[in-house]
Design an enzyme around this catalytic site. Structure first.
Site, mmCIF file in Angstrom:
data_model
loop_
_atom_site.group_PDB
_atom_site.id
_atom_site.type_symbol
_atom_site.label_atom_id
_atom_site.label_comp_id
_atom_site.label_asym_id
_atom_site.label_seq_id
_atom_site.Cartn_x
_atom_site.Cartn_y
_atom_site.Cartn_z
ATOM 1 N N HIS A 162 -47.341 -5.717 20.694
ATOM 2 C CA HIS A 162 -48.024 -6.933 20.276
ATOM 3 C C HIS A 162 -48.552 -6.803 18.848
ATOM 4 O O HIS A 162 -48.677 -5.688 18.316
ATOM 5 C CB HIS A 162 -49.168 -7.288 21.247
ATOM 6 C CG HIS A 162 -50.203 -6.225 21.375
ATOM 7 N ND1 HIS A 162 -50.009 -5.071 22.107
ATOM 8 C CD2 HIS A 162 -51.456 -6.131 20.861
ATOM 9 C CE1 HIS A 162 -51.096 -4.326 22.038
ATOM 10 N NE2 HIS A 162 -51.989 -4.936 21.282
ATOM 11 N N HIS A 191 -47.659 -2.880 17.835
ATOM 12 C CA HIS A 191 -48.015 -1.633 18.525
ATOM 13 C C HIS A 191 -48.110 -1.855 20.027
ATOM 14 O O HIS A 191 -48.156 -2.980 20.508
ATOM 15 C CB HIS A 191 -49.356 -1.090 18.016
ATOM 16 C CG HIS A 191 -50.533 -1.980 18.310
ATOM 17 N ND1 HIS A 191 -50.755 -3.170 17.646
ATOM 18 C CD2 HIS A 191 -51.553 -1.864 19.202
ATOM 19 C CE1 HIS A 191 -51.861 -3.740 18.103
ATOM 20 N NE2 HIS A 191 -52.362 -2.981 19.065
ATOM 21 N N ARG A 204 -61.621 -7.821 25.072
ATOM 22 C CA ARG A 204 -60.473 -7.028 25.534
ATOM 23 C C ARG A 204 -60.856 -6.032 26.618
ATOM 24 O O ARG A 204 -61.866 -5.348 26.511
ATOM 25 C CB ARG A 204 -59.889 -6.268 24.345
ATOM 26 C CG ARG A 204 -58.636 -5.493 24.686
ATOM 27 C CD ARG A 204 -58.029 -4.861 23.470
ATOM 28 N NE ARG A 204 -58.334 -3.442 23.432
ATOM 29 C CZ ARG A 204 -57.639 -2.538 22.730
ATOM 30 N NH1 ARG A 204 -56.609 -2.912 21.991
ATOM 31 N NH2 ARG A 204 -57.978 -1.280 22.753
ATOM 32 N N ASP A 210 -50.793 -0.350 23.042
ATOM 33 C CA ASP A 210 -52.153 0.187 22.950
ATOM 34 C C ASP A 210 -52.253 1.663 23.366
ATOM 35 O O ASP A 210 -51.717 2.071 24.403
ATOM 36 C CB ASP A 210 -53.102 -0.644 23.835
ATOM 37 C CG ASP A 210 -53.419 -1.984 23.182
ATOM 38 O OD1 ASP A 210 -53.480 -2.047 21.938
ATOM 39 O OD2 ASP A 210 -53.586 -2.973 23.922
HETATM 40 C C1 SIN Z 1 -55.199 -5.922 20.026
HETATM 41 O O1 SIN Z 1 -54.329 -5.364 19.355
HETATM 42 O O2 SIN Z 1 -55.621 -5.429 21.058
HETATM 43 C C2 SIN Z 1 -55.767 -7.254 19.571
HETATM 44 C C3 SIN Z 1 -54.784 -8.366 19.726
HETATM 45 C C4 SIN Z 1 -55.356 -9.695 19.312
HETATM 46 O O3 SIN Z 1 -56.529 -9.769 18.907
HETATM 47 O O4 SIN Z 1 -54.644 -10.680 19.408
#
Ligand code: SIN
Length: 294
Positions: free
Chosen positions: A270, A115, A285, A117
């Protein structure tokens, strides 16, 4: 000159860095950065080079950092204004930071499907930054796939066709937004009223700084093309997602405690690998407010 400076990568000559050591980790995208301490205010030359590496490689993993949540937010400001994620409550000392934690007994992870974000926002985040607080002894990597390289490799005719399309992105799809957060006992879910958020974005985005184009549809938020039914849209959305996430468009960040990874949400997708059952993983994050939807 540092060893990786000025090398050619998929037909593009990257700039020669003077203040940091930038080492590509795959042909498609991604680089590690050594020689920076981002816990302190950076001088302009180093800050600009980290930003340039982010544009050149779309994903940069800065190794060996020690950051408080406030220091992470301060560093994130080099990329733009940190925003507040609508579905998970931030840390008390820094509301812009959310803790993504998977405990040893938990089966599902956060972000385990390809996806980009929050594409259900009218102006989605331009970048996301993760700081590794605790990592499993092996596994828990984050995979990235270059939607920019994927665009480059389409036929001219399909590039033209896609350039005329707009996609409708929703927080309400099965794995998106609130639904995703709700799966975790240890993540406090907020924003129940925001689940219906939807936004339209061009299927092909253009990075305002580099002029590079990328394909902007993803499996967890993109519902359909504007003016097309969901059924009509699905085959082309599925084709594009399969194309973006081909192995040769990917790189993989192997986390170490203290790694800070920043990626360009306009240009890569990602996926968090869920292959470390029995171990704890905690990353912090911060997402960076976008300024355009083009
Ligand atoms: C996310 O999708 O923001 C998390 C990615 C991760 O934890 O590696």
């Amino acid at each position: 000159m540092l060893p990786w400076s000025g090398k050619e990568l998929n037909g593009r000559k990257t700039m020669a860095y003077q203040t940091i050591d930038v080492r590509p980790i795959a042909g498609a995208c991604g680089a590690e950065i050594f020689g920076a301490d981002v816990s302190r205010p950076l001088n302009n030359a180093m800050g600009d080079e980290i930003y340039q590496a982010f544009l050149d490689y779309q994903v940069v993993a800065i190794r060996d950092q020690v950051l408080t949540p406030q220091q992470q937010v301060a560093f994130a400001r080099r990329f733009g204004e940190p925003n507040i994620y609508p579905f998970v409550k931030g840390l008390p000392e820094a509301p812009e930071v959310i803790a993504i934690v998977k405990e040893p007994h938990e089966a599902k992870n956060f972000g385990g499907k390809w996806h980009s974000d929050s594409t259900y926002l009218k102006i989605p985040p331009v970048a996301t930054m993760l700081y590794a607080v605790e990592v499993p002894p092996v596994g828990g990597d984050t995979m990235f796939s270059s939607a920019a390289l994927a665009f480059d490799r389409l036929s001219d005719e399909l590039k033209r066709k896609l350039s005329d399309l707009t996609a409708i992105n929703s927080a309400a799809l099965l794995d998106g937004g609130r639904a995703q957060g709700m799966r975790y006992a240890n993540i406090e879910v907020v924003g129940h009223d925001k689940m219906e958020m939807e936004a339209e974005h061009p299927v092909i985005r253009t990075c305002p700084e580099t002029g590079r184009k990328s394909i902007y549809v993803n499996v967890i938020h993109t519902k359909c093309f504007k003016g097309w039914t969901d059924d009509e849209s699905r085959p082309l959305i599925d084709y594009l997602i399969g194309h973006i996430t081909r192995p040769e468009h990917q790189c993989r960040v192997r986390w170490q405690k203290g790694t800070v990874t920043i990626w360009d949400n306009r240009a890569v997708q990602h996926l968090a690998m869920n292959d470390y059952h029995g171990y704890r993983r905690e990353v912090h994050r911060v997402t960076i407010e976008g300024n355009s939807t083009k």
